[in-house]
Scaffold this motif. Structure first.
Motif, mmCIF file in Angstrom:
data_model
loop_
_atom_site.group_PDB
_atom_site.id
_atom_site.type_symbol
_atom_site.label_atom_id
_atom_site.label_comp_id
_atom_site.label_asym_id
_atom_site.label_seq_id
_atom_site.Cartn_x
_atom_site.Cartn_y
_atom_site.Cartn_z
ATOM 1 N N SER A 136 0.712 -1.155 -0.082
ATOM 2 C CA SER A 136 0.042 -0.094 0.193
ATOM 3 C C SER A 136 0.961 1.248 -0.130
ATOM 4 N N ALA A 137 1.995 1.184 0.763
ATOM 5 C CA ALA A 137 2.836 2.447 0.888
ATOM 6 C C ALA A 137 3.711 2.763 -0.357
ATOM 7 N N LYS A 156 -12.202 5.606 -0.859
ATOM 8 C CA LYS A 156 -11.399 4.238 -0.443
ATOM 9 C C LYS A 156 -11.327 3.942 1.067
ATOM 10 N N THR A 157 -11.093 5.165 1.684
ATOM 11 C CA THR A 157 -10.899 5.186 3.250
ATOM 12 C C THR A 157 -12.247 4.692 3.860
ATOM 13 N N ILE A 158 -13.434 5.110 3.483
ATOM 14 C CA ILE A 158 -14.643 4.678 3.918
ATOM 15 C C ILE A 158 -14.768 3.219 3.793
ATOM 16 N N LEU A 159 -14.557 2.738 2.544
ATOM 17 C CA LEU A 159 -14.647 1.385 1.953
ATOM 18 C C LEU A 159 -13.748 0.506 3.041
ATOM 19 N N LEU A 160 -12.653 0.969 3.622
ATOM 20 C CA LEU A 160 -11.803 0.084 4.365
ATOM 21 C C LEU A 160 -12.362 0.255 5.768
ATOM 22 N N LEU A 161 -12.764 1.347 6.124
ATOM 23 C CA LEU A 161 -13.521 1.258 7.333
ATOM 24 C C LEU A 161 -14.814 0.463 7.546
ATOM 25 N N LEU A 162 -15.431 0.570 6.311
ATOM 26 C CA LEU A 162 -16.787 -0.290 6.343
ATOM 27 C C LEU A 162 -16.402 -1.715 6.269
ATOM 28 N N VAL A 163 -15.313 -2.263 5.790
ATOM 29 C CA VAL A 163 -14.925 -3.534 5.710
ATOM 30 C C VAL A 163 -14.636 -4.046 7.308
ATOM 31 N N ALA A 164 -13.747 -3.279 7.878
ATOM 32 C CA ALA A 164 -13.240 -3.393 9.163
ATOM 33 C C ALA A 164 -14.359 -3.486 10.379
ATOM 34 N N ALA A 165 -15.545 -2.610 9.898
ATOM 35 C CA ALA A 165 -16.531 -2.466 10.816
ATOM 36 C C ALA A 165 -17.295 -3.601 10.745
ATOM 37 N N THR A 166 -17.599 -4.075 9.365
ATOM 38 C CA THR A 166 -18.608 -5.440 9.045
ATOM 39 C C THR A 166 -17.749 -6.730 9.799
ATOM 40 N N ILE A 167 -16.761 -6.860 9.566
ATOM 41 C CA ILE A 167 -15.773 -7.950 10.249
ATOM 42 C C ILE A 167 -16.135 -7.777 11.892
ATOM 43 N N THR A 168 -15.904 -6.772 12.282
ATOM 44 C CA THR A 168 -16.156 -6.670 13.830
ATOM 45 C C THR A 168 -17.565 -6.716 14.127
ATOM 46 N N ALA A 169 -18.411 -6.394 13.542
ATOM 47 C CA ALA A 169 -20.007 -6.679 13.893
ATOM 48 C C ALA A 169 -20.309 -7.906 13.695
ATOM 49 N N ILE A 170 -19.827 -8.720 12.762
ATOM 50 C CA ILE A 170 -20.179 -10.099 12.532
ATOM 51 C C ILE A 170 -19.547 -10.712 13.647
ATOM 52 N N GLN A 171 -18.602 -10.506 14.116
ATOM 53 C CA GLN A 171 -17.959 -11.091 15.288
ATOM 54 C C GLN A 171 -18.540 -10.814 16.819
ATOM 55 N N ARG A 172 -19.040 -9.686 17.165
ATOM 56 C CA ARG A 172 -19.259 -9.176 18.218
ATOM 57 C C ARG A 172 -20.801 -9.206 18.296
ATOM 58 N N TYR A 392 -10.278 2.215 -8.578
ATOM 59 C CA TYR A 392 -9.043 2.464 -7.648
ATOM 60 C C TYR A 392 -9.252 2.112 -6.367
ATOM 61 N N PRO A 393 -10.450 2.392 -5.385
ATOM 62 C CA PRO A 393 -10.948 2.024 -4.329
ATOM 63 C C PRO A 393 -10.809 0.563 -4.025
ATOM 64 N N ASN A 394 -11.047 -0.118 -5.064
ATOM 65 C CA ASN A 394 -11.156 -1.618 -4.849
ATOM 66 C C ASN A 394 -9.601 -2.222 -4.925
ATOM 67 N N VAL A 395 -8.847 -1.594 -5.518
ATOM 68 C CA VAL A 395 -7.583 -2.305 -5.950
ATOM 69 C C VAL A 395 -6.978 -2.427 -4.334
ATOM 70 N N VAL A 396 -6.969 -1.749 -3.502
ATOM 71 C CA VAL A 396 -6.402 -1.972 -2.167
ATOM 72 C C VAL A 396 -7.035 -3.393 -1.560
ATOM 73 N N LEU A 397 -8.015 -3.752 -1.904
ATOM 74 C CA LEU A 397 -8.680 -5.062 -1.455
ATOM 75 C C LEU A 397 -7.980 -6.297 -2.196
ATOM 76 N N LEU A 398 -7.767 -5.711 -3.621
ATOM 77 C CA LEU A 398 -6.898 -7.119 -4.468
ATOM 78 C C LEU A 398 -5.741 -7.350 -3.722
#
Length: 441
Positions: A136-137, A156-172, A392-398
């Motif tokens: 990423s850097a 892109k930043t919101i997308l990453l936050l959304l994925v992280a929040a989704t993972i946490t929500a599913i777990q907790r 572009y915002p999806n490339v970070v996920l790739l």
């Protein structure tokens, strides 16, 4: 998930260092290059970036959201970037506000390093996570995106936050986390309305994790409640200004129509024979209520008369447009545009190999939030315009899967090296034992 306390000190320092480096390099580039990043003329609203700047100025001076409409209110765009940009202009003036907005995007790129680490650590392991942070850097289009006055860095930043929040929500399984997901979906919708259907991803995750119907219903309410509360100001504004309810914008038909153009070309000549009501000069003009019907006519003709060509275009063709060309429209030293295109393709192909390997050899449950998010934000573009800016915002996920591939390659070579060293030691020990035995005799 969001804690570094359980990470070794050297790795923690590396993550911090990478984030600081990204912030400093981004800031140096945007300050040194300045308006070099503008795609349009600041004195002529002839591209999205300069139109956003003008819209922010009009919003400050006249309290009106205008875009492609002089100073009259518009429904052409969602207001996310204009609101943020006008806020910086209010604090720092016109030119200072543009600079501050770019520096804000630099901060977002630095924050993304932490989000990448947390998500990839959850998916795979800490070594893959740190490799993903390095990728990423080193991904140079991020530095271009920091200087652009467009929506991609924030999305892109919101997308990453959304994925992280989704993972946490599913777990907790807590209301608060699902409300956070709803809020992030709304935030994303203020930049790109198509993000609003993202909760469909959650339905698959709920079924996979055996949520009860009651839980799914309750958490759906939490998501919907947060989403509605945050979108309500936009809906009220539209009701007051236009005397009608408008969910997002009134220009949704145009991207659909433009998305029927294969590599920017007009439909086959036979289309205009079959549809004499259209001409090559007028077919793609405007974003009126007839745009969707025009697009449907083009698609129907194309799939009837050139099914293979149009099938390819609406699947692999558009995916290639999204991902194989980098979002790198103003090159930044020392990487030229052609070099970056070659690097982008290497990154994408390695990511595909890593994705296949990960799906086959690693637990799918931990990868599923990222895989489904990537699938959703790819599929949503296939009926519409697809090009590198939107991909572009999806490339970070790739890159997460490219990092996994590199980590697996490193682990293979390390294990092989250890095995070779162990065999060498065993052979040396056996040889010395034979030599001692020979001397004793």
């Amino acid at each position: 998930m969001f804690k570094l306390s359980d990470v070794s000190v050297p790795m923690r320092r590396t993550v911090h260092l990478l984030a600081v480096v990204v912030l400093l390099v981004s800031a140096i580039i945007v300050l040194a290059y300045g308006n070099y990043f503008l795609l349009g003329d600041i004195n002529k609203p002839n591209n999205d970036d300069v139109k956003y700047i003008r819209s922010a100025k009009v919003l400050l001076e006249q309290s009106t959201l205008a875009y492609n409409s002089g100073t009259n209110p518009t429904l052409f765009i969602m207001p996310g970037i204009v609101l943020i940009l006008s806020g910086f202009m209010w604090l720092f003036g016109h030119d200072g506000g543009v600079i501050a907005f770019r520096l804000f995007q630099c901060v977002q790129q630095a924050v993304s390093i932490y989000l990448v680490f947390f998500i990839v650590r959850h998916m795979f392991n800490q070594r893959a996570a740190i490799i993903a942070c390095f990728l990423s850097a080193l991904y140079w289009p991020d530095y271009f995106s920091s200087g652009e006055i467009l929506t991609e860095t924030s999305f892109k930043t919101i997308l990453l936050l959304l994925v992280a929040a989704t993972i946490t929500a599913i777990q907790r399984k807590r209301w608060g986390w699902y409300a956070t997901v709803g809020a992030l979906v709304a935030a994303a919708a203020y930049f790109k309305p198509h993000a609003s259907l993202y909760p469909a991803v959650l339905l698959i995750l709920w079924l996979k994790n055996k949520y009860s119907f009651k839980q799914m219903f309750q958490f759906s309410l939490a998501i919907a409640g947060a989403y509605v509360v945050l979108l309500l100001p936009w809906w009220i504004r539209n009701m007051i200004t236009f005397d009608r309810f408008v969910l997002f914008t009134n220009s949704a038909g145009s991207p659909f129509l433009l998305g029927t153009r294969i590599l920017g070309q007009l439909p086959p000549p036979g289309f205009f024979v079959e549809h004499p009501e259209y001409t090559g000069a007028t077919l793609f003009k405007g974003s009126d209520s007839t745009a969707i019907q025009k697009g449907l006519d083009v698609i129907k003709y194309g799939f009837t008369h050139q099914p293979f060509k149009y099938s390819y275009w609406f699947t692999l063709g558009k995916m290639a447009e999204l991902y194989l060309n980098p979002y790198y429209w103003r090159p930044v030293w020392p990487i030229g545009r052609d070099t970056m295109k070659w690097m982008q393709q290497l990154l994408v192909y390695s990511s595909i190999i890593g994705l296949i390997w990960a799906v086959v050899r690693r637990p799918l449950a931990r990868q599923l939030p990222v895989l489904l998010t990537l699938l959703y934000f790819t599929a949503i573009y296939l009926p519409f315009v697809a090009f590198s800016r939107y991909g572009y915002p999806n490339v970070v996920l790739l890159t997460f899967f490219s990092a996994f591939l590199i980590e697996r390659g490193y682990s293979f070579l390390r294990d092989r090296s250890k095995s070779t060293d162990a065999n060498t030691k065993n052979s040396s020990g056996a040889k010395r034992a034979l030599e001692r035995g020979g001397s004793a005799s």
